[in-house]
Scaffold this active site. Structure first.
Site, PDB file in Angstrom:
ATOM      1  N   GLY A 187       0.822  -1.205   0.000  1.00 41.38           N
ATOM      2  CA  GLY A 187       0.000   0.000   0.000  1.00 41.38           C
ATOM      3  C   GLY A 187       0.852   1.249   0.000  1.00 41.38           C
ATOM      4  N   ASP A 197      -0.138   2.387   8.780  1.00 38.68           N
ATOM      5  CA  ASP A 197      -0.669   1.661   9.938  1.00 38.68           C
ATOM      6  C   ASP A 197       0.204   1.780  11.193  1.00 38.68           C
ATOM      7  OD1 ASP A 197      -2.723   0.832   8.301  1.00 38.68           O
ATOM      8  OD2 ASP A 197      -1.833  -1.120   7.868  1.00 38.68           O
ATOM      9  N   ARG A 200      -6.312  -2.273   9.954  1.00 39.56           N
ATOM     10  CA  ARG A 200      -6.418  -3.740   9.988  1.00 39.56           C
ATOM     11  C   ARG A 200      -6.294  -4.277  11.412  1.00 39.56           C
ATOM     12  NH1 ARG A 200      -2.316  -5.846   5.560  1.00 39.56           N
ATOM     13  NH2 ARG A 200      -0.984  -4.446   6.732  1.00 39.56           N
TER      14      ARG A 200
END
Length: 326
Positions: A14, A131, A175
């Site tokens: 990503g 993240d 996530r």
């Protein structure tokens, strides 16, 4: 110094704001040290399908402020196979590339670790993921920008939540990791953050409801990390409609807007420091390590320690959110 004369650089997985700043730093630090640079397009796919181009100093001009990645990124199933990695190694040999800089997240660095072990090939990784889920570094490239994007979006949602006296469930990325959700909730003044690290320990939504979140406020915002563990915003909203039908609930999924935009100053500086450090690592004969920052100091983290570890959420931050949401 191990006389590496040519390196390759790629971005994988990503995209994250600040990747271009990292590409710029790696390229110019390498050239400064007399090392040739080749850009590999579309991640590991570029090695297998021969998308490799020479990079000069002006190849990275005027990109530090750009989001995304000028090298592009793509998933590559072929690289997950022994045969695919053999093709990639042959491409590196053919191009005269003696070391590789990989910018990406957990999956990208996992691929780098496997490839490095199979072919005893020098690789240095840079943690490029919004993240913030890689061990060994306090922050990853792109995290600060994504966090600011979340804050700005939630600020706008609060306006309509207040006007209609509604409960809004806002889904953010992450996530299995709740850093964006928790810190986004604190930064935006949300009432709760439902994160995967605490989903089995406590009923975060039930606690919010039982505390009577509407007693002193005319609206409430709840941030939730995407994914099956938390159920995402839609799962939380379904539960509210089922168990607490008296509340007027709306859902907002921020989605890929979190990946985009010009990187913040913090991400540009972090990416620049890490990119320059990657070349220093190669000069120091380091290999198969990720560049990290701990207590504002550059560190080298073995791939095995950076990947697939449970980076701890701070209990202090959880307590801050709980105290300030009354």
């Amino acid at each position: 110094m191990s006389r590496i004369k040519c390196i390759g650089i790629l971005t994988s997985g990503g995209d994250a704001p600040g990747m271009n700043a990292a590409i710029r730093a790696v390229t110019r630090a390498a050239i400064f040290n007399g090392i040739e640079v080749k850009g590999i397009l579309r991640g590991y796919r570029g090695l297998i399908f021969d998308e490799i181009i020479p990079f000069k100093s002006n190849s990275v001009s005027n990109i530090i402020q750009q989001g995304g990645t000028i090298l592009k990124t793509a998933r590559c199933k072929e690289f997950t196979t022994v045969e695919g990695r053999k093709i990639a190694y042959e491409a590196l040999q053919r191009e005269g590339i003696e070391a590789l800089i990989v910018i990406g997240g957990d999956g990208s660095l996992t691929g780098a670790r496997i490839f490095a072990q199979e072919y005893n090939f020098p690789i240095v990784g840079l943690p490029g993921t919004i993240d913030n889920d890689l061990m060994g570094t306090d922050f990853t490239i792109g995290y600060d920008t994504a966090l600011n994007t979340i804050m700005e979006a939630v600020d706008k949602i609060r306006d309509t939540a207040s006007s209609h006296e509604r409960l809004f469930i806002i889904e953010v990325m992450g996530r299995e990791c709740g850093f964006l959700c928790l810190n986004g909730a604190i930064a935006s003044g949300a009432e709760a953050a439902i994160i995967p690290e605490r989903i089995e320990e406590e009923d975060q939504l039930g606690e919010l409801i039982s505390n009577g979140f509407r007693k002193s406020k005319n609206s409430s915002l709840v941030l939730v990390t995407e994914g099956d563990i938390t159920g995402g915003a839609m799962g939380i909203a379904d539960r509210i409609k089922r168990d607490f039908p008296e509340y007027d609930c709306r859902v907002s999924i921020l989605g890929h807007v979190q990946r985009g935009g010009s990187p913040t100053a913090s991400d540009r500086i972090l990416a620049s420091r890490m990119g320059a450090a990657a070349i220093e690592a190669l000069k120091d004969d380091q290999r198969n390590v990720m560049i990290g920052v701990q207590d504002d100091k550059i560190v080298y983290v073995p791939f095995s320690k950076a990947i697939k570890k449970n980076k701890q959420i701070s209990d202090e931050l959880l307590n801050v959110l709980k105290i300030l949401s009354i």
